[in-house]
Structure formats: structure tokens, C-alpha cells
Write an enzyme that holds these catalytic residues in place. Structure first.
Site, mmCIF file in Angstrom:
data_model
loop_
_atom_site.group_PDB
_atom_site.id
_atom_site.type_symbol
_atom_site.label_atom_id
_atom_site.label_comp_id
_atom_site.label_asym_id
_atom_site.label_seq_id
_atom_site.Cartn_x
_atom_site.Cartn_y
_atom_site.Cartn_z
ATOM 1 N N THR A 121 0.845 -1.214 0.000
ATOM 2 C CA THR A 121 0.000 0.000 0.000
ATOM 3 C C THR A 121 0.871 1.252 0.000
ATOM 4 O O THR A 121 0.597 2.220 -0.728
ATOM 5 C CB THR A 121 -0.891 0.002 1.266
ATOM 6 O OG1 THR A 121 -1.635 -1.204 1.278
ATOM 7 C CG2 THR A 121 -1.829 1.191 1.300
ATOM 8 N N ILE A 142 0.850 -6.783 10.816
ATOM 9 C CA ILE A 142 1.173 -7.664 11.946
ATOM 10 C C ILE A 142 2.609 -8.166 11.824
ATOM 11 O O ILE A 142 3.193 -8.599 12.793
ATOM 12 C CB ILE A 142 0.208 -8.871 12.046
ATOM 13 C CG1 ILE A 142 0.269 -9.740 10.781
ATOM 14 C CG2 ILE A 142 -1.203 -8.414 12.345
ATOM 15 C CD1 ILE A 142 -0.359 -11.121 10.955
ATOM 16 N N ASP A 143 3.173 -8.094 10.603
ATOM 17 C CA ASP A 143 4.495 -8.702 10.362
ATOM 18 C C ASP A 143 5.648 -7.895 10.962
ATOM 19 O O ASP A 143 6.755 -8.424 11.103
ATOM 20 C CB ASP A 143 4.750 -8.839 8.854
ATOM 21 C CG ASP A 143 3.680 -9.662 8.160
ATOM 22 O OD1 ASP A 143 3.008 -10.456 8.842
ATOM 23 O OD2 ASP A 143 3.517 -9.501 6.937
ATOM 24 N N MET A 185 2.234 -16.514 11.005
ATOM 25 C CA MET A 185 2.453 -15.639 9.837
ATOM 26 C C MET A 185 3.682 -14.754 10.057
ATOM 27 O O MET A 185 4.348 -14.854 11.080
ATOM 28 C CB MET A 185 1.219 -14.784 9.592
ATOM 29 C CG MET A 185 0.106 -15.507 8.889
ATOM 30 S SD MET A 185 -1.216 -14.342 8.473
ATOM 31 C CE MET A 185 -2.163 -15.334 7.338
ATOM 32 N N GLY A 186 3.913 -13.860 9.131
ATOM 33 C CA GLY A 186 5.057 -12.960 9.250
ATOM 34 C C GLY A 186 5.688 -12.649 7.898
ATOM 35 O O GLY A 186 6.625 -11.874 7.790
ATOM 36 N N GLU A 238 6.061 -18.723 8.850
ATOM 37 C CA GLU A 238 5.613 -19.267 7.552
ATOM 38 C C GLU A 238 6.675 -19.107 6.460
ATOM 39 O O GLU A 238 6.705 -19.859 5.499
ATOM 40 C CB GLU A 238 4.309 -18.587 7.121
ATOM 41 C CG GLU A 238 4.463 -17.075 6.926
ATOM 42 C CD GLU A 238 3.206 -16.357 6.479
ATOM 43 O OE1 GLU A 238 2.166 -17.007 6.309
ATOM 44 O OE2 GLU A 238 3.273 -15.129 6.298
ATOM 45 N N ARG A 282 2.845 -33.112 15.592
ATOM 46 C CA ARG A 282 1.634 -32.498 15.018
ATOM 47 C C ARG A 282 1.879 -31.020 14.758
ATOM 48 O O ARG A 282 2.679 -30.384 15.443
ATOM 49 C CB ARG A 282 0.466 -32.620 15.988
ATOM 50 C CG ARG A 282 0.056 -34.026 16.321
ATOM 51 C CD ARG A 282 -0.570 -34.733 15.124
ATOM 52 N NE ARG A 282 -1.019 -36.056 15.521
ATOM 53 C CZ ARG A 282 -2.253 -36.314 15.961
ATOM 54 N NH1 ARG A 282 -3.146 -35.353 16.049
ATOM 55 N NH2 ARG A 282 -2.575 -37.542 16.302
ATOM 56 N N ARG A 291 -4.633 -12.040 12.771
ATOM 57 C CA ARG A 291 -5.007 -10.709 12.278
ATOM 58 C C ARG A 291 -6.337 -10.232 12.845
ATOM 59 O O ARG A 291 -6.700 -9.065 12.694
ATOM 60 C CB ARG A 291 -5.107 -10.732 10.750
ATOM 61 C CG ARG A 291 -3.807 -11.008 10.045
ATOM 62 C CD ARG A 291 -3.681 -10.246 8.758
ATOM 63 N NE ARG A 291 -4.770 -10.435 7.839
ATOM 64 C CZ ARG A 291 -4.642 -10.914 6.597
ATOM 65 N NH1 ARG A 291 -3.449 -11.288 6.166
ATOM 66 N NH2 ARG A 291 -5.665 -11.006 5.791
HETATM 67 O O1 F6P Z 1 1.114 -9.108 5.748
HETATM 68 C C1 F6P Z 1 0.222 -9.669 6.615
HETATM 69 C C2 F6P Z 1 0.004 -11.118 6.300
HETATM 70 O O2 F6P Z 1 -0.933 -11.597 7.248
HETATM 71 C C3 F6P Z 1 1.259 -11.974 6.272
HETATM 72 O O3 F6P Z 1 1.712 -12.321 7.539
HETATM 73 C C4 F6P Z 1 0.803 -13.140 5.445
HETATM 74 O O4 F6P Z 1 1.905 -13.726 4.788
HETATM 75 C C5 F6P Z 1 -0.143 -12.522 4.474
HETATM 76 O O5 F6P Z 1 -0.564 -11.299 5.021
HETATM 77 C C6 F6P Z 1 -1.361 -13.383 4.192
HETATM 78 O O6 F6P Z 1 -2.135 -12.795 3.219
HETATM 79 P P1 F6P Z 1 -3.617 -13.241 2.813
HETATM 80 O O7 F6P Z 1 -4.561 -12.610 3.765
HETATM 81 O O8 F6P Z 1 -3.768 -12.725 1.430
HETATM 82 O O9 F6P Z 1 -3.662 -14.717 2.891
#
Ligand code: F6P
Length: 364
Positions: A121, A142-143, A185-186, A238, A282, A291
């Protein structure tokens, strides 16, 4: 003599993130109450600019939203005026619609456009700025991977959710003597994994910045077992990858400024650990849970500080900048620099050093 009221617009782009509404509230309330500005909300990120979808926000729109997750304006991870995806039958066609975007924005008679978003953005915001739009950015993700700010709002809320997940996973890991992998995530940075891994007492933390060896992980797990700890918690970002190996891509979103969506490395690693150690393993993927929901108090405060600072930048006509936090002070950082790639965890980060000193493995 009547003085013309300033008119500003707010746009939210990219993924949702705890604290966006708190920023909208801060920008809109300060603009309305203190600066007597008129405030417009653009809908669904850059889509709203192309389609002329916007609405005037009044005080009530900005009130009562501090704790709400998501964004009241809607957002988009794909809309890019410079490469706008149009569906032609069953295929996508990309067009540069920036001239339409600029014309629509100019027609709105804006004194400033506040863009709340991450690298995608804000990269587009910088191009619009170069094309003559007075832009102020607010860093959202969040990253926590944006240059020019020590922290982005939403990051600590995500860390808090991930940590709660790790805490809960401990129960199953301990009771059933399993290895439990928690994937967070990240994107290409390991901030969420590092912070939640430390906060949740992860035994092994795997981040993109430090490629791992399967063997090191297997040894660590075995060593814990011999010492009577018959379970292990692995926190994996991830975007983590084995040394000499690749990231796991979950899907390509062709129309997105960054088309790669990560996810799935935890399952792959789980199978490999189980095979290498013979111990039941697991995997849980936290994914979009990180998020959602209400921002924690820290992010509400950060969002309020960043949002109100954005209005100061507008007053000072400091356009082409993003507000940020450096060493506990609010700063303005050039958007040009934000677009230069992600802020990764430095190799010598104090938290990595501290974790290693208490026996945490990074798989290297
Ligand atoms: O940038 C924020 C994020 O949540 C990342 O951590 C993740 O890789 C990506 O967006 C996931 O995107 P989407 O919502 O398109 O699956």
C-alpha cells in the site's frame, strides 16, 4: 473573511490488522475536533479511488471504534492503480489506471490523503505522491517488517494471540509427549515467530533470517527427551526455510502487488521430524487468527499516537512521508525508503542472543 476548511481522505490498504480502526479514529477525531477539517473515507483501499467510492465521515463514524478489529472502510490486497486487474472472460488483464486515480483524487479537492497500510500500500502511495498527490503514510502490518519504524501497530496484538496459541499447545504437547509445531504468519520476516516463540517458551524457533538444519532440530528434540522433557514446542515462521532449501508457497495471487502467499512449512517439517526422530509430531497453523479481533492496549496507544502524528504531518505539509516510531519517539520517514524492501531481524538481535543463552535452538 471565511477560511476554507481543509479536506482530507483516509484509505486503508492490504490485509486487516488489529488497530486499523483505532488509527482511523485518531486521524479523523483530531482532524475534525482540533483542526476543523473535513474527513472522507475511501472504500476498499485503492479500489475506491478508481471507482469513486467514498463517504464523508462524521464524528459518530470515528467514535466507538477504538477496540474494533478490521477496518470500517474495507480494504483490498490486490487493487493497484498502476497495475489494475480487470477480468476479461476467464483471464485477467492488467491496465495502468493511475491517470484515472489521480483525476478522481484531484476532483475530490483533497489537502491530503492518509494511506494506512504495509509495504504494498505504501509503495503505491509513494508513486501517487510522485504523481502529485499529497500523501501521508501510517505503517500497518502484523508482520512488523516495515523499514522506518521500530514497531508497526498490530504486531504486538498478533504476538499476543500467537503466544496464547503456544501456551495452549503446551497442554497437548506435555500430556501426550508430542512434538507440537506452531506455524505463525510474518511473510518473509520472523518477527512474530521470534517474539511469540520467546514469550511462549518455544524450545525451537525457526525464522526466515536463520535457515535451519533438520538434523539440528532432531538432535535438540532427542536431547530434551533424554533429559526427561518428553515434549518439544517448535515455533516456525511461515517464511522459514531449510538451509539450501526453499520456502513453501501456498498460492499465487496474480493480481496482488506481492503475489506470493506463504503457508505449509510447518506440515512439511512435522513429517520430516517425525521420520527423523520416530516421535509423534503435530502441526497447528495459526494463520489469519493472528489478524483478527481487538487490538491489545499497546496497539491502541500506538495507533492513537501514529494517527494523531499523521495529522501533524498534514498541518506541516510534510507529504511523501510515513509516521513511525524510533527509539520511543514519533518520527517522519520518507516513503521512498519504505519501498526498498522488508525490515528483517538482524542476525545479532539481542533477543536471539538471549534465547540462545537459555538453550533455545534456532535450528542452525
Ligand atoms: O502481511 C500480513 C500477512 O498476514 C502476512 O503475515 C501473510 O503472509 C499474508 O498477510 C497473508 O495474506 P492473505 O490474507 O492474502 O492470505
Amino acid at each position: 473573511m471565511t477560511i476554507k476548511r481543509k479536506r482530507i481522505a483516509i484509505l486503508t490498504g492490504g490485509g486487516d490488522c488489529p488497530g486499523i480502526n483505532a488509527v482511523i479514529r485518531a486521524v479523523a477525531k483530531k482532524a475534525m475536533l482540533e483542526k476543523k477539517m473535513e474527513v472522507i473515507g475511501i472504500e476498499d483501499g485503492y479500489h475506491g479511488i478508481i471507482d469513486n467510492r467514498y463517504r464523508t465521515l462524521d464524528y459518530n463514524d470515528a467514535s466507538g471504534i477504538l477496540t474494533l478489529g478490521g477496518t470500517l472502510l474495507g480494504t483490498s490486497k490486490t487493487a493497484n492503480p498502476y497495475r489494475y486487474a480487470l477480468q476479461k472472460g476467464n483471464r485477467l488483464e492488467f491496465k495502468n489506471l493511475s491517470k484515472i486515480a489521480i483525476k478522481n483524487l484531484k476532483n475530490l479537492g483533497l489537502d491530503a490523503l492518509v494511506c494506512i497500510g504495509g509495504d504494498g500500500t505504501l509503495g503505491i502511495a509513494y508513486r501517487l505522491f510522485k504523481d502529485g498527490i499529497p500523501i501521508v503514510g501510517v505503517p500497518k502490518t502484523i508482520d512488523n517488517d516495515l523499514r522506518g519504524t521500530d514497531i508497526t501497530f498490530g504486531f504486538h496484538s498478533a504476538v499476543s494471540i500467537a503466544t496464547e496459541g503456544i501456551d495452549r499447545i503446551h497442554t497437548t504437547a506435555e500430556s501426550l509427549h508430542r512434538i507440537m509445531i506452531v506455524e505463525v504468519m510474518g511473510h518473509k520476516a520472523g518477527w512474530i515467530a521470534l517474539y511469540s516463540g520467546v514469550a511462549g517458551g518455544g524450545d525451537i524457533i525457526l525464522i526466515p533470517e536463520i535457515p535451519y538444519h533438520l538434523q539440528t532440530i532432531a538432535e535438540k528434540v532427542r536431547e530434551r527427551n533424554t533429559k526427561g522433557k518428553r515434549f518439544s514446542i517448535v515455533v516456525i515462521a511461515e517464511g522459514a526455510k531449510p538451509k539450501g532449501g526453499d520456502i513453501v508457497i501456498q498460492r499465487f495471487v496474480q493480481e496482488s502487488p506481492d503475489p506470493i502467499r506463504l503457508g505449509g512449512i510447518g506440515f512439511l517439517l512435522g513429517k520430516q521430524i517425525e521420520k527423523a526422530t520416530g516421535l509423534e509430531t503435530r502441526t497447528v497453523v495459526m494463520g489469519h487468527l493472528l489478524r483478527g479481533g481487538s487490538p491489545i492496549p499497546f496497539d491502541r496507544i500506538l495507533a492513537t499516537s501514529l494517527g494523531t502524528k499523521a495529522v501533524d504531518l498534514i498541518e506541516d505539509k510534510k507529504f511523501g512521508y510515513m509516521v513511525g516510531i524510533k527509539e520511543n519517539s514519533l518520527i517522519a520517514f520518507p516513503l521512498k525508503e519504505v519501498a526498498k524492501g522488508p525490515k528483517l531481524i538482524p542476525f545479532n538481535h539481542p533477543m536471539i542472543k538471549a534465547s540462545r543463552s537459555i538453550g533455545t535452538s534456532f535450528g542452525d
